[in-house]
Write a protein that holds these residues in place. Structure first.
Motif, PDB file in Angstrom:
ATOM      1  N   GLN A  24     -17.960   1.713  -0.078  1.00 56.57           N
ATOM      2  CA  GLN A  24     -17.876   0.337  -0.545  1.00 56.57           C
ATOM      3  C   GLN A  24     -16.587  -0.310  -0.034  1.00 56.57           C
ATOM      4  O   GLN A  24     -15.594   0.376   0.187  1.00 56.57           O
ATOM      5  CB  GLN A  24     -17.882   0.294  -2.075  1.00 56.57           C
ATOM      6  CG  GLN A  24     -19.189   0.671  -2.708  1.00 56.57           C
ATOM      7  CD  GLN A  24     -19.330   2.152  -2.952  1.00 56.57           C
ATOM      8  OE1 GLN A  24     -18.477   2.928  -2.571  1.00 56.57           O
ATOM      9  NE2 GLN A  24     -20.430   2.533  -3.567  1.00 56.57           N
ATOM     10  N   ASP A  25     -16.603  -1.620   0.109  1.00 49.73           N
ATOM     11  CA  ASP A  25     -15.453  -2.342   0.662  1.00 49.73           C
ATOM     12  C   ASP A  25     -14.162  -2.036  -0.086  1.00 49.73           C
ATOM     13  O   ASP A  25     -13.130  -1.751   0.509  1.00 49.73           O
ATOM     14  CB  ASP A  25     -15.701  -3.856   0.606  1.00 49.73           C
ATOM     15  CG  ASP A  25     -16.883  -4.268   1.452  1.00 49.73           C
ATOM     16  OD1 ASP A  25     -17.397  -3.399   2.178  1.00 49.73           O
ATOM     17  OD2 ASP A  25     -17.288  -5.435   1.372  1.00 49.73           O
ATOM     18  N   GLU A  26     -14.222  -2.071  -1.430  1.00 44.60           N
ATOM     19  CA  GLU A  26     -13.002  -1.862  -2.220  1.00 44.60           C
ATOM     20  C   GLU A  26     -12.493  -0.450  -2.033  1.00 44.60           C
ATOM     21  O   GLU A  26     -11.295  -0.197  -1.941  1.00 44.60           O
ATOM     22  CB  GLU A  26     -13.273  -2.044  -3.718  1.00 44.60           C
ATOM     23  CG  GLU A  26     -13.944  -3.310  -4.120  1.00 44.60           C
ATOM     24  CD  GLU A  26     -15.433  -3.116  -4.172  1.00 44.60           C
ATOM     25  OE1 GLU A  26     -16.046  -3.261  -3.098  1.00 44.60           O
ATOM     26  OE2 GLU A  26     -15.979  -2.843  -5.226  1.00 44.60           O
ATOM     27  N   VAL A  27     -13.425   0.491  -1.985  1.00 41.95           N
ATOM     28  CA  VAL A  27     -13.027   1.884  -1.847  1.00 41.95           C
ATOM     29  C   VAL A  27     -12.422   2.109  -0.470  1.00 41.95           C
ATOM     30  O   VAL A  27     -11.403   2.790  -0.327  1.00 41.95           O
ATOM     31  CB  VAL A  27     -14.244   2.795  -2.087  1.00 41.95           C
ATOM     32  CG1 VAL A  27     -13.871   4.244  -1.914  1.00 41.95           C
ATOM     33  CG2 VAL A  27     -14.814   2.556  -3.470  1.00 41.95           C
ATOM     34  N   HIS A  40      -9.009   0.719  -0.481  1.00 42.02           N
ATOM     35  CA  HIS A  40      -8.120   1.603  -1.246  1.00 42.02           C
ATOM     36  C   HIS A  40      -7.724   2.807  -0.406  1.00 42.02           C
ATOM     37  O   HIS A  40      -6.568   3.214  -0.376  1.00 42.02           O
ATOM     38  CB  HIS A  40      -8.846   2.041  -2.518  1.00 42.02           C
ATOM     39  CG  HIS A  40      -8.117   3.066  -3.317  1.00 42.02           C
ATOM     40  ND1 HIS A  40      -8.648   4.304  -3.586  1.00 42.02           N
ATOM     41  CD2 HIS A  40      -6.898   3.042  -3.884  1.00 42.02           C
ATOM     42  CE1 HIS A  40      -7.777   4.992  -4.288  1.00 42.02           C
ATOM     43  NE2 HIS A  40      -6.710   4.259  -4.487  1.00 42.02           N
ATOM     44  N   ARG A  41      -8.677   3.365   0.307  1.00 44.75           N
ATOM     45  CA  ARG A  41      -8.392   4.526   1.148  1.00 44.75           C
ATOM     46  C   ARG A  41      -7.430   4.153   2.270  1.00 44.75           C
ATOM     47  O   ARG A  41      -6.512   4.915   2.579  1.00 44.75           O
ATOM     48  CB  ARG A  41      -9.686   5.080   1.754  1.00 44.75           C
ATOM     49  CG  ARG A  41     -10.614   5.675   0.760  1.00 44.75           C
ATOM     50  CD  ARG A  41     -11.839   6.222   1.451  1.00 44.75           C
ATOM     51  NE  ARG A  41     -11.537   7.421   2.210  1.00 44.75           N
ATOM     52  CZ  ARG A  41     -11.517   8.647   1.710  1.00 44.75           C
ATOM     53  NH1 ARG A  41     -11.793   8.822   0.442  1.00 44.75           N
ATOM     54  NH2 ARG A  41     -11.233   9.677   2.457  1.00 44.75           N
ATOM     55  N   LEU A 100      -3.778   3.955   1.224  1.00 44.48           N
ATOM     56  CA  LEU A 100      -3.053   5.188   0.962  1.00 44.48           C
ATOM     57  C   LEU A 100      -2.631   5.912   2.244  1.00 44.48           C
ATOM     58  O   LEU A 100      -1.975   6.933   2.178  1.00 44.48           O
ATOM     59  CB  LEU A 100      -3.911   6.122   0.106  1.00 44.48           C
ATOM     60  CG  LEU A 100      -4.081   5.674  -1.352  1.00 44.48           C
ATOM     61  CD1 LEU A 100      -5.088   6.536  -2.048  1.00 44.48           C
ATOM     62  CD2 LEU A 100      -2.760   5.728  -2.100  1.00 44.48           C
ATOM     63  N   GLY A 107       7.300   1.779  -4.425  1.00 41.68           N
ATOM     64  CA  GLY A 107       6.461   2.748  -5.131  1.00 41.68           C
ATOM     65  C   GLY A 107       6.166   2.386  -6.561  1.00 41.68           C
ATOM     66  O   GLY A 107       5.187   2.854  -7.111  1.00 41.68           O
ATOM     67  N   LYS A 108       7.041   1.552  -7.154  1.00 41.20           N
ATOM     68  CA  LYS A 108       6.745   1.260  -8.556  1.00 41.20           C
ATOM     69  C   LYS A 108       5.589   0.278  -8.697  1.00 41.20           C
ATOM     70  O   LYS A 108       4.954   0.249  -9.736  1.00 41.20           O
ATOM     71  CB  LYS A 108       7.981   0.788  -9.305  1.00 41.20           C
ATOM     72  CG  LYS A 108       8.638  -0.442  -8.789  1.00 41.20           C
ATOM     73  CD  LYS A 108       9.839  -0.744  -9.673  1.00 41.20           C
ATOM     74  CE  LYS A 108      10.810  -1.661  -8.968  1.00 41.20           C
ATOM     75  NZ  LYS A 108      12.104  -1.707  -9.670  1.00 41.20           N
ATOM     76  N   THR A 109       5.307  -0.501  -7.660  1.00 42.43           N
ATOM     77  CA  THR A 109       4.135  -1.379  -7.741  1.00 42.43           C
ATOM     78  C   THR A 109       2.856  -0.596  -7.508  1.00 42.43           C
ATOM     79  O   THR A 109       1.879  -0.787  -8.207  1.00 42.43           O
ATOM     80  CB  THR A 109       4.208  -2.515  -6.700  1.00 42.43           C
ATOM     81  OG1 THR A 109       5.271  -2.237  -5.819  1.00 42.43           O
ATOM     82  CG2 THR A 109       4.382  -3.838  -7.345  1.00 42.43           C
ATOM     83  N   HIS A 110       2.875   0.262  -6.514  1.00 44.96           N
ATOM     84  CA  HIS A 110       1.695   1.063  -6.247  1.00 44.96           C
ATOM     85  C   HIS A 110       2.158   2.326  -5.536  1.00 44.96           C
ATOM     86  O   HIS A 110       3.065   2.275  -4.700  1.00 44.96           O
ATOM     87  CB  HIS A 110       0.710   0.288  -5.356  1.00 44.96           C
ATOM     88  CG  HIS A 110      -0.653   0.904  -5.315  1.00 44.96           C
ATOM     89  ND1 HIS A 110      -0.935   1.988  -4.546  1.00 44.96           N
ATOM     90  CD2 HIS A 110      -1.790   0.585  -5.969  1.00 44.96           C
ATOM     91  CE1 HIS A 110      -2.207   2.316  -4.715  1.00 44.96           C
ATOM     92  NE2 HIS A 110      -2.752   1.487  -5.582  1.00 44.96           N
ATOM     93  N   ALA A 111       1.508   3.428  -5.842  1.00 41.48           N
ATOM     94  CA  ALA A 111       1.940   4.712  -5.295  1.00 41.48           C
ATOM     95  C   ALA A 111       1.846   4.758  -3.778  1.00 41.48           C
ATOM     96  O   ALA A 111       2.468   5.594  -3.151  1.00 41.48           O
ATOM     97  CB  ALA A 111       1.117   5.829  -5.905  1.00 41.48           C
ATOM     98  N   SER A 133       5.113   4.581  -2.002  1.00 41.76           N
ATOM     99  CA  SER A 133       6.104   5.615  -2.254  1.00 41.76           C
ATOM    100  C   SER A 133       6.375   6.361  -0.949  1.00 41.76           C
ATOM    101  O   SER A 133       5.449   6.804  -0.291  1.00 41.76           O
ATOM    102  CB  SER A 133       5.580   6.569  -3.316  1.00 41.76           C
ATOM    103  OG  SER A 133       6.560   7.482  -3.653  1.00 41.76           O
ATOM    104  N   VAL A 172       7.726   9.178  -0.517  1.00 41.68           N
ATOM    105  CA  VAL A 172       7.676  10.627  -0.639  1.00 41.68           C
ATOM    106  C   VAL A 172       6.326  11.036  -1.234  1.00 41.68           C
ATOM    107  O   VAL A 172       5.740  10.313  -2.025  1.00 41.68           O
ATOM    108  CB  VAL A 172       8.806  11.162  -1.549  1.00 41.68           C
ATOM    109  CG1 VAL A 172      10.141  11.006  -0.871  1.00 41.68           C
ATOM    110  CG2 VAL A 172       8.775  10.472  -2.894  1.00 41.68           C
ATOM    111  N   ALA A 173       5.853  12.200  -0.783  1.00 44.24           N
ATOM    112  CA  ALA A 173       4.702  12.787  -1.453  1.00 44.24           C
ATOM    113  C   ALA A 173       5.144  13.143  -2.852  1.00 44.24           C
ATOM    114  O   ALA A 173       4.505  12.810  -3.831  1.00 44.24           O
ATOM    115  CB  ALA A 173       4.219  14.018  -0.714  1.00 44.24           C
TER     116      ALA A 173
END
Lengths: 1157, 372
Positions: free
Chosen positions: B118-121, B124-125, B128, B249-253, B256, B258-259
């Motif tokens: 799906q578009d959103e997924v 999202h991928r 990351l 990173g505080k808005t979204h991982a 970040s 670092v792992a």
């Protein structure tokens, strides 16, 4: 915290001790070495052969192959009553291939297209007929083959279905999920499953007490022709017969006399000459004598007086008396009367009396209605066969009526063709309607049951599997009795002990266990003759005296007394040997009842049974080489059955068996060995790891929750058009699996994710089972789900031939903004982002829909009014149009379906649960840097409060955590099947701990943790590891609701109720009580009137009635006093004013007396 | 037992803590049931009754503070930070996770997506996927800014699985950097200004990014080429443009750098008594990570020694069972941190740590200026 630790350690210690004991026992040198054969590989084989919903499929296949032919054979002639030589005969019947005929062209159907285009997956019922045609003089016999008399909905994966015996690739080509079990119907596009119905055994004597405490013996008879209930009851020491056809109770001796048993002595002999029995029978004999009845004739006359008078009864129709007819046809109808020989019936009554007296003398002999062996499960095949029989008979009578009407006409000009009068619709429509509503209204069999079929729950894969194994109860749910709800010991291995709903249906709705099979009917006559040839003495040849001689047993076959046998055990063994050799059906059960001196043989349908391994003198017949052959694929489950290594036992026959749980436990007298102990659980309970370590209600809770968990539904989930679909974006396979999970395919269609859980207290937002979640985990996709909703629209055609139309969207104008997502064809385009109040179909309907026919084209634009459909979704959220499907419905209107998708990440208030009945909402979401971390840098995904453990006692969850942690560190899935430790299907805590230590963790699973906020270590070791968490379908987004002002109800002018109507929040009685107690009177005033329905009224101070306000004169006027002199204005709730007026309408005059005005 | 009044007790030497209190001050005692003395005593006068000053002194700190790098590779490093308070060490950890900016895909413009993802997924991928671009060279994109070459990186992804071919796995190397900015024309005004030189797109780059000196030598792309984005069946296609922006990173991982970054305190394993012979063997066998060794002492006797305390994972096997806690003690040194940084790849770990120090410095300066 302390408590929890203790309980874990205690449990661990306990398990360790147990295992030590066991290992010591095993290695004891004097103990004969028993090599336990791992019988687990049998299970996948069993499921391959039988499948998870085999009971439904078998039942339907039986109907299609056998039952339908029987029904048609029994009613094969339509004979005209005008001219009896004109007839039609059905020679044969069969079900064709699933297809649909559109405009004369037959098209093959497959289930998925039916689902998508709202069709019924049905196949034509084809008959071969022969009939007489021609005029009065010249008659010829014509034969016709494959005439369609209707369409039968087809159960998916049954022998008529196109999916039958298809492999995975072929199923995929048909758009079907290979893991889908089938066993349901597709009716008008919705999947319908006919629930398994639980019923009391038919044609069996059941001894019970009624409400007054009187002992009675009842038989519910059911034959092809009649259904009746016969009750013989002992009341005030006398024995009576209760039958619906009689106005009052009949003394039993009169009945016996009416059946020709004129001699009291013979009756006493038949019941038994033991003085205790005769003493009990004496008052009844005296009763009979007091009526002065000594002969059959007198008895029949007595009965004649007691017969209920039917409204349209014509006595001249029958030669003999009604009493005789009732005794022959209705009274214990399952015992046939051949050539007016009532002797079998008399003997049957004698046996009933004997059983009753046994129960009086010895309370143990009472039958238990809740005993599973006394129950039968009615499956879809039987239910559909009832329905079909009714519809078929109705069709025949309809046809007969029409042809009689035609033949009765004096002048018949056209050639008379019988086959044209066969109506097809009644059967098709009847079947379809009944299946889609679930209301079985079969007047012919006095059957009025509701809710028999349900829409298959497609919330989760396990939910739909669980739905197929659900058993709906015989009682109404409202009954406040504990007996039928209690767990029966006889449920062992047949019905799941865990899987039952909470609340009113608790214990009544049950589920089948993993290996349960439900039998179908089997041919009776060969079995009966077999019994006679095995030495059963025929009843006809026995005198009444011989009936109850000691040392010989009555042989009862499907509730029918066949005769006696002197060596019952040998007889039973012989039958069993024949069954194991495959000479008689594998589901025939032989049960020697020592207490009743009876041998029960059952071949009827609806009995629950399960396979067990046969053992000889405690040695399993299955040896290592058998299992090897099975694994190598040269031996199948059926071979095991055929070779007599395994047999099916039903609940009654289990009483004759001594079944050992494991081969090691077998004693010389053991007759059978269980295949695997975890098969006593059903599909839903099978998902729970280590359920045998949990408190039992927790497993029950999980069984209910597993059905609400989001995940994958089927492999074809993205091709389906369900009205509501919940999917998880990244579903996982549980780290801690069970054998059941692998067997049912939950590892392929999981519904949850493995979350690293820390059991600790954090932030205070974790009270009352709330969980604290890691924001970074959510960012990375934990618990993310997709909700898809279906919206549909129909392009309607009206009676004046005008029809709706879908038009190009407006580019300008005030609605243009709401139409941005529309394509040029007026439909929302897939992939477009849709917001609440957006238009997804730009439809217009004609203003005039009735009247004379008009041509649909060339209607001017002005003749249409817009009927756009707007999307109503969660406010402030953007959804996406996932798919748009066009199809035509039954009336060949264009039907447009929109699937709208919404992706959600977890938020505060969403519900989660582990697999141990531990549900909780997300209490707060916290940044990763604030989360605690371990020595290895592991940061948990969620934090669970330790208070969840002590009172719930879900030790299984702790072991799941340990096992999951060990599994992650050593790279092997760990197992937690129920009772699996001895057989190696569950990892022992001890070995799990060893693995943990090997990888540098503490044996107890507790880690040294640093606080993410202060950076210092925590003052406790924290129990941390992965647990499989399910996201449940309850989400705040669908539930949250608040409003200021808003819509009101027309009648009362009060705010509407409920979230769907944007209703107000009610200050209820209890809240009102609190406010009163607090003294907040102005707040009550505000809530109950000002914010609800204030209304200004004119009240007349003289008459106290309500007046009105005259806007012209600007004064209030009392319509009763006809003036405006004494009018006061006041405010009261509109509902109050309404009440006054309603009272006035009922001639009650409410008058208001105003103290100050 | 003989009791002596407090006044009769010998004086504790001034200026020095008694050994048990010194132990509590500097060590976390990892007992079998629970760790004790985990927190640091911050109060400067905590030990004043014993004549010990507990205040933090700059010169002392400077003398004692050390950093020793143990391991350093392209994307992870381990180093010891000695002589520092856990709160400071934790501050670095927190900053590393949440407050160092990186570039990550924030906006995805999907032109065509016929895959099953799906578009959103899919978006999202994509978000990351770690992007190999130095965030220090970019500006923040705030709400009113137009995306330009200083704040946005544009990637293009166009994959198509041919009909009749095998299934295709779309990996992160298919993401192609567009240094000239977006190529998708802006939908709203495409008809009016088509005659002019360039059609308006979703970004307004004034120059190509690869013409800028800082990017000329190094092209921008995903750090790892083998991250699976989607799988395509025959006939399916994905065409999209992904815009990466700077974030924290505080808005979204996904932002970040670092792992993960974490520390652990230095393990200290102490043998409280001599452990000899069988008992020593048993101890060596007990430990799954080989902390202990056996040393031969005279007359064929053997003695257990603590050889590799750093390896201790605190499984507490060595203090489990009868009286073992009388023989062995496991402790953590409170001011010695074994710090590990696992970078996602945008910046090397040592740079990340330096950046973290800078952020902390900025914060301190801000506090000082706010206060003065």
């Amino acid at each position: 915290m302390r408590f929890k630790e203790e309980s874990v350690e205690e449990k661990l210690d306990h398990i360790k001790r147990k295992q030590e004991e066991m290992s010591i026992h095993k290695h004891f040198p004097a103990d004969p070495v028993k090599q336990a054969v791992d019988k687990f590989p049998l299970l996948p084989e069993f499921l391959k052969v039988r499948g998870l919903v085999k009971q439904h499929l078998d039942s339907f296949n039986y109907f299609v192959k056998t039952d339908i032919k029987k029904i048609v054979r029994a009613n094969d002639r339509i004979v005209s009553s005008v001219d009896p030589s004109i007839y039609l005969r059905f020679k044969d019947v069969r079900i064709g291939e699933p297809s649909i005929t559109v405009d004369g062209i037959s098209e093959k159907l497959n289930p998925h297209t039916c689902r998508l285009s709202d069709m019924t997956y049905a196949a034509p019922i084809l008959v071969n007929i022969e009939y007489i045609t021609g005029s009065h003089v010249q008659k010829t016999r014509v034969e016709k083959n494959d005439v369609v008399i209707g369409r039968m909905p087809i159960m998916l994966r049954s022998c008529c279905c196109v999916l039958y015996k298809k492999d995975e690739a072929e199923l995929a080509r048909l758009g079907e999920c290979p893991l889908d079990p089938g066993g349901y119907f597709v009716v008008k596009g919705t999947e319908k499953v006919i629930l398994i119905q639980e019923q009391l055994s038919k044609n069996r004597i059941i001894i019970d007490t009624d409400k007054k405490g009187n002992i009675n013996a009842s038989v519910t008879s059911s034959t092809e022709s009649t259904k009746s209930k016969t009750v013989i009851v002992m009341e005030k020491e006398k024995i009576w017969l209760q039958l619906n056809q009689f106005t009052s109770k009949i003394p039993i001796m009169i009945v016996m006399k009416a059946m020709g048993m004129e001699s009291d002595q013979e009756v006493v002999q038949m019941v038994g000459r033991n003085p205790r029995y005769s003493a009990l029978l004496l008052p009844s004999m005296e009763e009979c004598a007091s009526h002065g009845i000594y002969t059959q004739q007198q008895a029949l006359e007595f009965l004649e007086r007691k017969v209920k008078k039917l409204p349209f009864y014509n006595p001249s129709l029958e030669k003999e008396g009604r009493g005789m007819a009732i005794l022959r046809d209705t009274f214990i109808a399952n015992v046939p009367v051949r050539q007016n020989n009532f002797r079998p019936k008399c003997l049957y009554v004698a046996v009933m009396l004997r059983r009753m007296m046994d129960a009086i003398l010895n309370k143990d002999a009472m039958d238990d209605k809740d005993y599973v062996g006394n129950k039968r499960l009615e499956l879809s095949g039987q239910l559909i066969s009832l329905l079909f029989e009714d519809l078929f008979k109705t069709m025949i009578s309809e046809v007969k009526k029409t042809i009689d009407a035609i033949l009765a006409k004096p002048s018949r000009s056209s050639r008379f063709d019988f086959s044209q009068f066969i109506v097809r619709d009644s059967i098709t429509v009847g079947l379809e309607r009944t299946l889609s509503t679930g209301n079985w209204d079969v007047k012919r069999f006095r059957m009025h049951r509701k809710g028999m079929s349900q829409v298959v729950a497609r919330l989760s894969y396990i939910g739909s599997l669980g739905h197929m194994t659900k058993i709906s109860p015989q009682f109404e749910k409202s009954r406040k009795v504990s007996g039928p709800r209690a767990l029966q010991p006889s449920q062992w291995g047949m019905l799941c002990p865990c899987d039952t709903p909470e609340g009113e249906a608790c214990g009544l709705v049950k589920n089948l266990a993993l290996m349960t099979h439900v039998t179908t009917d089997e041919e009776e006559s060969p079995l009966i003759s077999l019994c006679y040839s095995l030495g059963v003495e025929d009843l006809e040849l026995l005198s009444g005296e011989e009936l109850h001689t000691p040392n010989s047993f009555l042989i009862i076959f499907n509730g029918l007394i066949l005769g006696k046998h002197r060596r019952p055990q040998r007889f039973a063994n012989a039958l069993r040997k024949l069954r194991r050799a495959g000479k008689i059906g594998e589901f025939v059960s032989v049960f020697v009842n020592e207490k009743q001196h009876c041998v029960y043989i059952a071949s009827d349908g609806g009995r629950v049974c399960r396979p067990v391994v046969i053992a000889d003198k405690g040695k399993s017949r299955i040896k290592e080489h058998h299992m090897k052959e099975l694994i190598d694929g040269v031996r199948t489950f059926d071979d095991f059955l055929r070779d007599g290594l395994i047999e099916y036992l039903d609940v009654n026959e289990e009483n004759n068996a001594l079944i050992a749980l494991y081969e090691a436990d077998a004693k010389p007298e053991t007759t059978h060995i269980e295949i695997e102990p975890f098969t006593i659980l059903g599909v839903c309970a099978g998902l729970i790891p280590f359920p045998h370590h949990n408190q039992s209600p927790r497993n029950t809770y999980q069984c209910a929750m597993g059905k609400q968990a989001m995940g994958n539904i089927a492999y074809n989930q993205l091709c389906r058009m369900d009205s509501l679909l919940y999917l998880l974006v990244y579903p996982q396979r549980p780290l801690l699996t069970t054998r059941t999970i692998e067997l049912v395919g939950y590892d392929k269609l999981g519904a949850g994710q493995n979350a690293t859980v820390a059991v600790m207290s954090y932030s205070g937002y974790d009270i009352e089972d709330a969980i604290v979640m890691n924001k970074s985990s959510l960012d990375r996709g934990f618990g993310r789900c997709i909700v898809m909703k279906k919206f549909s629209a129909v392009n309607q055609r009206y009676e004046n031939n005008a029809s709706d139309r879908i038009v190009r969207p407006l580019k300008v104008g005030h609605d243009a903004e709401r139409m941005q997502i529309l394509d040029d064809d007026g439909l929302a385009a897939p992939g477009e982002i849709i917001k609440p109040n957006d238009i997804y179909i730009n439809k217009e309907s004609p203003i005039i829909t009735k009247g004379p026919l008009i041509s649909p084209v060339g209607l001017p634009d002005s003749a249409y009014k817009p009927s756009r459909q707007t999307f109503k979704g969660p406010e402030g959220e953007a959804s996406v149009v996932d798919r748009v499907a066009l199809c035509s419905d039954k009336n060949s209107n264009l039907c447009i379906k929109f699937l709208i998708r919404h992706t959600r990440r977890p938020e505060v208030g969403d519900k989660f649960s582990s697999r141990h009945g531990q549900k909780g909402v997300c209490g707060t979401i916290i940044q990763q840097e604030d989360f605690p971390f371990s020595e290895r840098g592991i940061c948990p995904d969620l934090i669970m409060n330790p208070h969840g453990f002590p009172s719930r006692m879900t030790v299984g969850k702790m072991i799941e955590l340990l096992g999951g942690k060990a599994g992650v560190s050593c790279g092997r899935f760990h197992y937690g099947s129920a009772f699996g430790e001895p057989s190696g299907h569950a990892d022992k805590v001890e070995t799990i701990s060893k693995t943990l230590v090997k990888h540098g963790f503490s044996y107890s699973g507790k880690d040294f943790i640093y606080s993410g906020i202060t950076g210092c270590p925590l003052q406790a070791y924290i129990f941390m590891g992965p647990i499989y968490y399910q996201k449940l379908k309850h989400m705040v987004l669908d539930k949250m609701h608040a409003r200021g002002s808003g819509p009101r109800v027309m009648l009362t002018r009060q705010p509407t109720e409920g979230r769907a109507r944007n209703g107000g929040l009610r200050v209820g009685e209890m809240e009102r009580d609190c406010l009163i107690a607090y003294g907040a009177s102005m707040l009550i005033f505000e809530r109950l009137m000002v914010s609800s329905d204030p209304f200004e009224v004119q009240v007349c101070r003289v008459c106290g009635l309500l007046g009105y306000y005259n806007h012209k004169l600007k004064i209030g006027i009392c319509s009763t006093c006809k003036n405006g002199d004494n009018i006061s204005t006041m405010k009261l709730p509109y509902a109050c004013k309404l009440l006054f007026q309603e009272l006035q309408a009922m001639n009650v005059v409410p008058r208001l007396k105003l103290t100050e005005a | 037992m003989h009791r002596s009044p407090a006044l009769d007790m010998p004086d504790v030497p001034k200026g020095q803590l008694p050994p048990h209190i010194e132990l509590q001050r500097t060590r976390v005692l990892c007992n079998f049931d629970a760790p004790t003395h985990t927190e640091n005593v911050q109060y400067s006068g905590a030990y004043s009754s014993m004549g010990v000053d507990n205040s933090l002194r700059m010169d002392q700190f400077c003398n004692n503070f050390r950093v020793e790098v143990i391991r350093l590779s392209e994307d992870d490093m381990e180093f010891d930070m000695i002589g520092i308070d856990p709160s400071i060490a934790n501050a670095f950890r927190r900053i590393l996770i949440a407050e160092l900016p990186t570039m990550a895909i924030e906006k995805v413009l999907i032109a065509n997506n016929t895959s099953i993802v799906q578009d959103e997924v899919l978006a999202h991928r994509l978000g990351l996927i770690p992007i190999n671009a130095d965030p220090r060279l970019f500006d923040d994109l705030s709400e009113n800014d137009t995306p330009n070459e200083k704040n946005t990186i544009v990637f293009n992804l166009h994959v198509r699985c041919e009909r009749g071919g095998p299934r295709l796995t779309v990996k992160s190397n298919e993401l192609k950097w567009l240094p000239h900015g977006s190529e998708f024309p802006l939908a709203t005004e495409n008809t009016t200004s088509s005659s002019t030189s360039k059609p308006k797109t979703y970004t307004s780059f004034s120059c190509s990014q690869d013409s800028l000196p800082e990017f000329s030598d190094k092209s921008i792309g995903p750090k790892h080429p083998d991250i699976i984005i989607a799988k395509l069946g025959p006939g399916q296609e994905i065409e999209l443009e992904a815009h990466a922006v700077k974030g924290m990173g505080k808005t979204h991982a996904k932002w970040s750098p670092v792992a993960t970054a974490w520390y652990r305190m230095l393990p200290e394993v102490v043998l409280l008594q001599e452990i000899e012979d069988e008992k020593a063997e048993e101890l060596v066998k007990k430990c799954p990570v080989n902390v202990f060794d056996i040393e031969d002492i005279a007359k064929g006797k053997k003695k257990a020694t603590v050889a590799r305390p750093r390896a201790c994972t605190l499984c507490r096997e060595c203090i489990r069972g009868d009286d073992w806690d009388k023989h062995v003690a496991i402790r953590r040194v409170k001011n010695h941190f074994i710090f590990t940084i696992e970078s996602t790849g945008a910046l090397p770990p040592e740079v990340l740590f330096n950046e973290a120090v800078k952020v902390l410095e900025d914060k301190c300066e801000r506090v000082i200026t706010e206060l003065s």
